[in-house]
Enzyme design. Sequence first.
Site, PDB file in Angstrom:
ATOM      1  N   LYS A 187       0.860  -1.191   0.000  1.00 42.40           N
ATOM      2  CA  LYS A 187       0.000   0.000   0.000  1.00 42.40           C
ATOM      3  C   LYS A 187       0.890   1.233   0.000  1.00 42.40           C
ATOM      4  O   LYS A 187       1.540   1.549   0.994  1.00 42.40           O
ATOM      5  CB  LYS A 187      -0.904   0.044   1.236  1.00 42.40           C
ATOM      6  CG  LYS A 187      -1.987   1.123   1.072  1.00 42.40           C
ATOM      7  CD  LYS A 187      -2.663   1.494   2.361  1.00 42.40           C
ATOM      8  CE  LYS A 187      -1.916   2.542   3.130  1.00 42.40           C
ATOM      9  NZ  LYS A 187      -1.764   3.829   2.419  1.00 42.40           N
ATOM     10  N   CYS A 295      13.363  11.331   6.088  1.00 38.22           N
ATOM     11  CA  CYS A 295      13.551  10.877   7.476  1.00 38.22           C
ATOM     12  C   CYS A 295      14.958  11.174   7.993  1.00 38.22           C
ATOM     13  O   CYS A 295      15.150  11.439   9.160  1.00 38.22           O
ATOM     14  CB  CYS A 295      13.261   9.392   7.569  1.00 38.22           C
ATOM     15  SG  CYS A 295      14.297   8.420   6.466  1.00 38.22           S
ATOM     16  N   GLU A 394      10.067  16.585  14.898  1.00 42.57           N
ATOM     17  CA  GLU A 394      10.377  16.417  13.481  1.00 42.57           C
ATOM     18  C   GLU A 394       9.538  17.415  12.679  1.00 42.57           C
ATOM     19  O   GLU A 394       8.315  17.406  12.753  1.00 42.57           O
ATOM     20  CB  GLU A 394      10.041  14.984  13.035  1.00 42.57           C
ATOM     21  CG  GLU A 394      10.443  14.748  11.595  1.00 42.57           C
ATOM     22  CD  GLU A 394      10.065  13.357  11.088  1.00 42.57           C
ATOM     23  OE1 GLU A 394       8.915  12.926  11.299  1.00 42.57           O
ATOM     24  OE2 GLU A 394      10.924  12.726  10.449  1.00 42.57           O
TER      25      GLU A 394
HETATM   26  P1  NAD Z   1       2.164   8.691   7.730  1.00 43.34           P
HETATM   27  O1  NAD Z   1       2.461   7.979   8.984  1.00 43.34           O
HETATM   28  O2  NAD Z   1       1.141   9.751   7.727  1.00 43.34           O
HETATM   29  O3  NAD Z   1       1.692   7.648   6.600  1.00 43.34           O
HETATM   30  C1  NAD Z   1       2.487   6.555   6.227  1.00 43.34           C
HETATM   31  C2  NAD Z   1       1.604   5.454   5.655  1.00 43.34           C
HETATM   32  O4  NAD Z   1       0.781   4.909   6.675  1.00 43.34           O
HETATM   33  C3  NAD Z   1       0.654   5.933   4.557  1.00 43.34           C
HETATM   34  O5  NAD Z   1       0.638   4.962   3.527  1.00 43.34           O
HETATM   35  C4  NAD Z   1      -0.690   6.012   5.298  1.00 43.34           C
HETATM   36  O6  NAD Z   1      -1.802   5.874   4.440  1.00 43.34           O
HETATM   37  C5  NAD Z   1      -0.572   4.824   6.234  1.00 43.34           C
HETATM   38  N1  NAD Z   1      -1.433   4.866   7.427  1.00 43.34           N
HETATM   39  C6  NAD Z   1      -1.892   5.955   8.096  1.00 43.34           C
HETATM   40  N2  NAD Z   1      -2.606   5.567   9.193  1.00 43.34           N
HETATM   41  C7  NAD Z   1      -2.571   4.199   9.202  1.00 43.34           C
HETATM   42  C8  NAD Z   1      -3.095   3.208  10.085  1.00 43.34           C
HETATM   43  N3  NAD Z   1      -3.791   3.534  11.167  1.00 43.34           N
HETATM   44  N4  NAD Z   1      -2.861   1.907   9.800  1.00 43.34           N
HETATM   45  C9  NAD Z   1      -2.127   1.553   8.719  1.00 43.34           C
HETATM   46  N5  NAD Z   1      -1.613   2.449   7.839  1.00 43.34           N
HETATM   47  C10 NAD Z   1      -1.825   3.752   8.089  1.00 43.34           C
HETATM   48  O7  NAD Z   1       3.569   9.234   7.186  1.00 43.34           O
HETATM   49  P2  NAD Z   1       3.870  10.234   5.954  1.00 43.34           P
HETATM   50  O8  NAD Z   1       3.434  11.607   6.292  1.00 43.34           O
HETATM   51  O9  NAD Z   1       3.422   9.623   4.678  1.00 43.34           O
HETATM   52  O10 NAD Z   1       5.483  10.170   5.934  1.00 43.34           O
HETATM   53  C11 NAD Z   1       6.309  10.984   6.690  1.00 43.34           C
HETATM   54  C12 NAD Z   1       6.909  10.248   7.872  1.00 43.34           C
HETATM   55  O11 NAD Z   1       7.592   9.071   7.451  1.00 43.34           O
HETATM   56  C13 NAD Z   1       7.954  11.088   8.586  1.00 43.34           C
HETATM   57  O12 NAD Z   1       7.755  10.988   9.964  1.00 43.34           O
HETATM   58  C14 NAD Z   1       9.274  10.430   8.182  1.00 43.34           C
HETATM   59  O13 NAD Z   1      10.332  10.623   9.080  1.00 43.34           O
HETATM   60  C15 NAD Z   1       8.877   9.001   8.074  1.00 43.34           C
HETATM   61  N6  NAD Z   1       9.835   8.262   7.247  1.00 43.34           N
HETATM   62  C16 NAD Z   1      10.703   7.409   7.864  1.00 43.34           C
HETATM   63  C17 NAD Z   1      11.663   6.731   7.103  1.00 43.34           C
HETATM   64  C18 NAD Z   1      12.638   5.789   7.752  1.00 43.34           C
HETATM   65  O14 NAD Z   1      13.299   5.042   7.037  1.00 43.34           O
HETATM   66  N7  NAD Z   1      12.783   5.793   9.052  1.00 43.34           N
HETATM   67  C19 NAD Z   1      11.720   6.927   5.726  1.00 43.34           C
HETATM   68  C20 NAD Z   1      10.809   7.809   5.136  1.00 43.34           C
HETATM   69  C21 NAD Z   1       9.867   8.473   5.915  1.00 43.34           C
END
Ligand code: NAD
Length: 490
Positions: A187, A295, A394
């Site tokens: 997804k 990230c 962040e």
């Molecule tokens: P987000 O948490 O809003 O969404 C990430 C994914 O989770 C999306 O596909 C979303 O639809 C899904 N999602 C949301 N609620 C959910 C639930 N309850 N159950 C299952 N899936 C759910 O994150 P974002 O805004 O898309 O991305 C930014 C974040 O990602 C930042 O905090 C960043 O640091 C982090 N990130 C971390 C890494 C790493 O390797 N550590 C890499 C890239 C991004």
Amino acid sequence: MTQVKDFTRTELFWEGKWQRPRSTGQLELISPSTEDFIGRVPDAHEADVDSAVRSARSALAPDSEWANLSQAGRAEAIERLAAALQARDQQIKELLGHELGRPVHLPPRPNRAAEILRYYAALTRGRETEQRRPSPDPRPPGAVQSSRVRYEPVGVTAAIAPYNGTLEMGLYKVGPALATGGSVVFKPSPQAPLEAYHLAEAALEAGVPPGVINIVTGGARTGRALVEHPGTDLVAFTGSTNTGRVIAESCGRALKPVVLELGGKSAALVLEDADLDHFHRMVPYLGFTFAGQNCFIHSRILAPRSRYEEVVDAVVSAARSIVVGDPFAPETRMGPLISAEHRDRVEGMIRTGREEGAVVATGGGRPEHLSRGWYLEPTVFAHADNRMSISREEVFGPVVVVIPYQDEEEAVALANDSEYGLAGSVWTTDPARGEALAARVDSGSVGVNTYGFNSAAPLWGRRASGLGGELGPESLHTYTRYQSLHLPGV
Ligand code: NAD
């Protein structure tokens, strides 16, 4: 100039075929750089997720094509997938310009999708699928002389990715899942779902057996359905710490294994002897890649008091050198933020930073020459301290703070005084000193006079940055389950 296009997709992908979703819901896609409508994709609901999970399970059935491939056969399938994605490199780059506002003409770099998959193909080839282990104490009664430890795929992986690099983060999960003989329901982010369609097309072109890769698009509801589905055996998630906590709770209740790659607030430790010209050249990458929506972003720069003004000047001049604008213009190095809401949130954090007493040394507002799109100027805060919320939370935007320190002890203490523990770096002309200090930084990866990614090295965030990790041979463990077959004689 960005040409407005319609990228609408109406289908999802499972059983190796395009499928009409049961859900009639749709996600609307808006270009962050022009604010124009650029298409729709299905907002999959529970019934679609169920079909995709069933498809992934069928790929693991004992009589399936995938289950009967040798490790070499799997490696070849992964290599073909890598080649098919590489052939789409230019198309995907342009898509990212439209979908995410990511600059299209960044300096060339090797195709990351292909590189990740080729790395996993090589691991697949060399991987044992069982080991014979003699018992250290083979005496009666009930003596086991030896055991055959069988490595099986963990099963169906629910792979959930964020908007920044949704395909790359997806492949961090697809790679090890396929290497161990498992299957995946992927997804992508609802804000960047289009790249996943290229993955499905590449899987078809590469002849990846049906059901091994399945795609559902949607938001939190779709993600929840995937996490909670009894047919998913592992949840591999990259995204925010808040969502990660929700997913971990759900997996905890179900006793389902979960791997989480979450947020960061990484520090660059600039030592007294640092080569500031080199550091200056690295600042646009370290602090402002993809408008800070990454990230690993080193959003805290720790500078020695003795050279504080010099470091601030270097960071400010680097920030000012970044050309912000149309992602399709050849000179552009930074595009917009992903959405109007996200820009509002980042602006709110900049306001708080000012109220808390940090000083905006450059940026802090919207670029005057851009009337459309969710742009923000590269922003540098000076005279920040590590207790301010701008130094602790962040931001996920183009905002860095420069924090002074007195001595190395204080620098290390400041770097480690964070909820997060994802990345970091040390800048010095004495590499041995740099390595010694890097070892004291409490985060999953640290660079000395550099920072970047290496598919062969684990990305293993600590504390609020993650649970478990990805990449490197270590990741295969997560995607494997073991059976010990005890035998009476060798
Ligand atoms: P987000 O948490 O809003 O969404 C990430 C994914 O989770 C999306 O596909 C979303 O639809 C899904 N999602 C949301 N609620 C959910 C639930 N309850 N159950 C299952 N899936 C759910 O994150 P974002 O805004 O898309 O991305 C930014 C974040 O990602 C930042 O905090 C960043 O640091 C982090 N990130 C971390 C890494 C790493 O390797 N550590 C890499 C890239 C991004």
